[in-house]
Design a protein around this motif. Structure first.
Motif, PDB file in Angstrom:
ATOM      1  N   ALA A 202       0.816  -1.181  -0.175  1.00 38.45           N
ATOM      2  CA  ALA A 202      -0.003  -0.009  -0.069  1.00 38.45           C
ATOM      3  C   ALA A 202       0.971   0.982   0.166  1.00 38.45           C
ATOM      4  CB  ALA A 202      -1.111  -0.155   1.166  1.00 38.45           C
ATOM      5  N   VAL A 203       0.308   2.384   0.123  1.00 36.12           N
ATOM      6  CA  VAL A 203       1.179   3.680  -0.155  1.00 36.12           C
ATOM      7  C   VAL A 203       1.940   3.856   1.039  1.00 36.12           C
ATOM      8  CG1 VAL A 203      -0.227   4.647  -1.962  1.00 36.12           C
ATOM      9  CG2 VAL A 203      -0.570   5.286   0.340  1.00 36.12           C
ATOM     10  N   ASP A 204       1.483   3.215   2.127  1.00 28.15           N
ATOM     11  CA  ASP A 204       2.315   3.367   3.399  1.00 28.15           C
ATOM     12  C   ASP A 204       2.541   2.059   4.174  1.00 28.15           C
ATOM     13  OD1 ASP A 204      -0.344   2.675   4.125  1.00 28.15           O
ATOM     14  OD2 ASP A 204      -0.656   4.238   5.606  1.00 28.15           O
ATOM     15  N   ARG A 205       2.679   0.976   3.493  1.00 22.98           N
ATOM     16  CA  ARG A 205       2.671  -0.301   4.141  1.00 22.98           C
ATOM     17  C   ARG A 205       3.832  -1.091   3.273  1.00 22.98           C
ATOM     18  NH1 ARG A 205      -3.679  -2.053   4.656  1.00 22.98           N
ATOM     19  NH2 ARG A 205      -4.376  -0.222   5.559  1.00 22.98           N
ATOM     20  N   ILE A 206       4.480  -1.823   4.111  1.00 22.27           N
ATOM     21  CA  ILE A 206       5.426  -3.178   3.543  1.00 22.27           C
ATOM     22  C   ILE A 206       5.019  -4.280   4.051  1.00 22.27           C
ATOM     23  CG2 ILE A 206       7.385  -1.473   2.824  1.00 22.27           C
ATOM     24  CD1 ILE A 206       8.717  -2.685   5.242  1.00 22.27           C
ATOM     25  N   THR A 207       5.257  -5.378   3.431  1.00 22.78           N
ATOM     26  CA  THR A 207       5.042  -6.781   4.097  1.00 22.78           C
ATOM     27  C   THR A 207       5.996  -7.690   3.870  1.00 22.78           C
ATOM     28  OG1 THR A 207       2.641  -6.865   3.359  1.00 22.78           O
ATOM     29  CG2 THR A 207       3.818  -8.861   3.787  1.00 22.78           C
ATOM     30  N   ILE A 208       6.587  -8.070   4.694  1.00 21.57           N
ATOM     31  CA  ILE A 208       8.038  -8.879   4.978  1.00 21.57           C
ATOM     32  C   ILE A 208       7.518 -10.365   5.009  1.00 21.57           C
ATOM     33  CG2 ILE A 208      10.229  -9.636   5.874  1.00 21.57           C
ATOM     34  CD1 ILE A 208      10.249  -6.649   7.063  1.00 21.57           C
ATOM     35  N   TYR A 209       7.723 -11.280   3.992  1.00 24.81           N
ATOM     36  CA  TYR A 209       7.261 -12.277   4.087  1.00 24.81           C
ATOM     37  C   TYR A 209       8.557 -13.316   4.685  1.00 24.81           C
ATOM     38  CZ  TYR A 209       3.912 -10.578   0.907  1.00 24.81           C
ATOM     39  OH  TYR A 209       2.892  -9.860   0.256  1.00 24.81           O
ATOM     40  N   PHE A 210       7.891 -14.634   5.314  1.00 27.96           N
ATOM     41  CA  PHE A 210       8.694 -15.434   5.848  1.00 27.96           C
ATOM     42  C   PHE A 210       9.135 -16.551   4.845  1.00 27.96           C
ATOM     43  CE2 PHE A 210       6.649 -14.900  10.322  1.00 27.96           C
ATOM     44  CZ  PHE A 210       7.094 -13.545  10.293  1.00 27.96           C
ATOM     45  N   LYS A 211      10.384 -17.042   5.115  1.00 32.84           N
ATOM     46  CA  LYS A 211      10.587 -18.149   4.027  1.00 32.84           C
ATOM     47  C   LYS A 211       9.572 -19.199   3.827  1.00 32.84           C
ATOM     48  CE  LYS A 211      15.631 -17.576   5.035  1.00 32.84           C
ATOM     49  NZ  LYS A 211      16.739 -18.129   5.641  1.00 32.84           N
ATOM     50  N   SER A 212       8.729 -19.573   4.847  1.00 36.05           N
ATOM     51  CA  SER A 212       7.749 -20.593   4.814  1.00 36.05           C
ATOM     52  C   SER A 212       6.496 -20.093   4.011  1.00 36.05           C
ATOM     53  CB  SER A 212       7.252 -20.913   6.194  1.00 36.05           C
ATOM     54  OG  SER A 212       6.941 -19.770   6.976  1.00 36.05           O
ATOM     55  N   PHE A 213       6.185 -18.852   3.772  1.00 28.69           N
ATOM     56  CA  PHE A 213       5.066 -18.114   3.020  1.00 28.69           C
ATOM     57  C   PHE A 213       4.801 -18.884   1.700  1.00 28.69           C
ATOM     58  CE2 PHE A 213       2.434 -15.340   1.180  1.00 28.69           C
ATOM     59  CZ  PHE A 213       1.401 -14.851   1.983  1.00 28.69           C
ATOM     60  N   ASP A 214       3.569 -19.348   1.709  1.00 27.11           N
ATOM     61  CA  ASP A 214       2.994 -19.822   0.367  1.00 27.11           C
ATOM     62  C   ASP A 214       2.118 -18.906  -0.451  1.00 27.11           C
ATOM     63  OD1 ASP A 214       1.601 -21.285  -1.465  1.00 27.11           O
ATOM     64  OD2 ASP A 214       0.609 -22.827  -0.255  1.00 27.11           O
ATOM     65  N   TYR A 215       3.052 -18.252  -1.494  1.00 29.02           N
ATOM     66  CA  TYR A 215       2.536 -17.391  -2.394  1.00 29.02           C
ATOM     67  C   TYR A 215       0.999 -17.596  -2.976  1.00 29.02           C
ATOM     68  CZ  TYR A 215       7.028 -14.906  -1.193  1.00 29.02           C
ATOM     69  OH  TYR A 215       7.778 -14.458  -0.412  1.00 29.02           O
ATOM     70  N   GLU A 216       1.142 -18.927  -3.390  1.00 28.01           N
ATOM     71  CA  GLU A 216       0.079 -19.249  -4.280  1.00 28.01           C
ATOM     72  C   GLU A 216      -1.182 -19.429  -3.679  1.00 28.01           C
ATOM     73  OE1 GLU A 216      -1.832 -20.599  -7.796  1.00 28.01           O
ATOM     74  OE2 GLU A 216       0.137 -19.714  -7.668  1.00 28.01           O
ATOM     75  N   ASN A 217      -1.238 -19.648  -2.254  1.00 30.27           N
ATOM     76  CA  ASN A 217      -2.413 -19.895  -1.385  1.00 30.27           C
ATOM     77  C   ASN A 217      -2.595 -18.692  -0.516  1.00 30.27           C
ATOM     78  OD1 ASN A 217      -3.455 -22.447  -2.659  1.00 30.27           O
ATOM     79  ND2 ASN A 217      -1.587 -23.403  -1.697  1.00 30.27           N
ATOM     80  N   ALA A 218      -1.548 -17.957  -0.433  1.00 26.75           N
ATOM     81  CA  ALA A 218      -1.602 -16.705   0.411  1.00 26.75           C
ATOM     82  C   ALA A 218      -1.669 -17.175   1.860  1.00 26.75           C
ATOM     83  CB  ALA A 218      -2.603 -15.807   0.039  1.00 26.75           C
ATOM     84  N   ASP A 219      -0.680 -18.050   2.315  1.00 22.66           N
ATOM     85  CA  ASP A 219      -0.864 -18.731   3.727  1.00 22.66           C
ATOM     86  C   ASP A 219       0.573 -18.833   4.171  1.00 22.66           C
ATOM     87  OD1 ASP A 219      -1.715 -19.871   5.837  1.00 22.66           O
ATOM     88  OD2 ASP A 219      -2.325 -21.592   4.907  1.00 22.66           O
ATOM     89  N   GLY A 220       0.726 -18.729   5.504  1.00 21.91           N
ATOM     90  CA  GLY A 220       2.040 -18.804   5.971  1.00 21.91           C
ATOM     91  C   GLY A 220       2.326 -17.828   6.988  1.00 21.91           C
TER      92      GLY A 220
END
Length: 250
Positions: A202-220
């Motif tokens: 977003a214009v004022d947010r960053i998301t940091i993803y963990f190594k376990s994050f499942d991008y296809e199903n948006a889970d982790g």
């Protein structure tokens, strides 16, 4: 302070690291001029709709989210034009679309479902829609043939603000620190060793993803930080409670 978050990951105990600007106004006072089919006049008109992003990856929030020194982040405008009206997404298991018409009328279709990364209402009595997300700032509704762009949609501008900055947790700077590299990777200290990638969501947010994050199903697992900027400089990260969570490392 409005804190919004999709229901993902185990990190809720860290104060829902949501990246919301400092002050939230939840009053629906719009001067929006029109919501409807895409007239083909904006930058999004040249794109092809594509379900590239799972709807659960989309950061949610109310229509007005003002803060200093950042800005407005949660409204999605028809073809990126603030004079036309638009929509925003409320925080539920699947984000729920709320539409704002030209006269300020709010239409809330209610609970949503996801099929093949298409966001649709479970019931279509109030309003039907079929939304796909090309990216975290751009979506398309097949029902009304309308493009929506979040805020100013300028992801590159915000990436430039955040890229190659290094941060340390105010409570444990010796072990809990990380650098947001320009290529989207993260270099991190011992307590952040599971951090892998970051992106502006977003214009004022960053998301940091963990190594376990499942991008296809948006889970982790992931962490979300508010970032505050002044001109072309990021000045603070926090977890959505207004308290400085991290400070810039020298």
């Amino acid at each position: 302070m409005k804190v919004t978050r999709r229901h993902i990951g185990w990190h809720r105990s860290k104060a829902l690291a949501v990246l919301v600007v400092a002050c939230c106004a939840a009053v629906l006072t719009f001067s929006l001029a029109g919501c409807g089919g895409n007239d083909g006049g904006g930058a999004a008109a040249k794109k092809e709709p594509a379900a590239n992003v799972h709807p659960r990856m989309i950061e949610t929030g109310g229509p007005n989210d003002y803060g200093e020194p950042s800005g407005t982040n949660d409204m999605w405008y028809v073809d990126g034009d603030k004079s036309k009206g638009g929509l925003y997404f409320e925080n539920f298991y699947y984000p729920q679309a709320v539409f704002v018409d030209a006269d300020g009328t709010i239409t809330e279709p209610g609970s949503a479902k996801v099929e093949d990364k298409h966001l649709r209402p479970e019931k279509t009595a109030d309003r039907d829609y079929d939304i796909v997300f090309n990216d975290v700032m751009t979506c398309y509704d097949y029902v009304t043939e309308t493009w929506y762009i979040r805020g100013d949609g300028d992801v590159a501008k915000y990436e430039k603000l955040v890229a190659d900055t290094s941060w340390a947790d105010k409570d444990d700077p010796e072990n809990n620190y990380f650098t947001l590299n320009a290529d989207g990777t993260v270099d991190a200290g011992p307590k952040c060793s599971n951090f892998e990638k970051w992106e502006v969501t977003a214009v004022d947010r960053i998301t940091i993803y963990f190594k376990s994050f499942d991008y296809e199903n948006a889970d982790g697992g992931d962490f979300i930080y508010n970032f505050y900027y002044d001109g072309d400089k990021v000045v603070k990260l926090d977890w959505g409670d207004g308290v400085v969570g991290c400070y810039l490392r020298k």
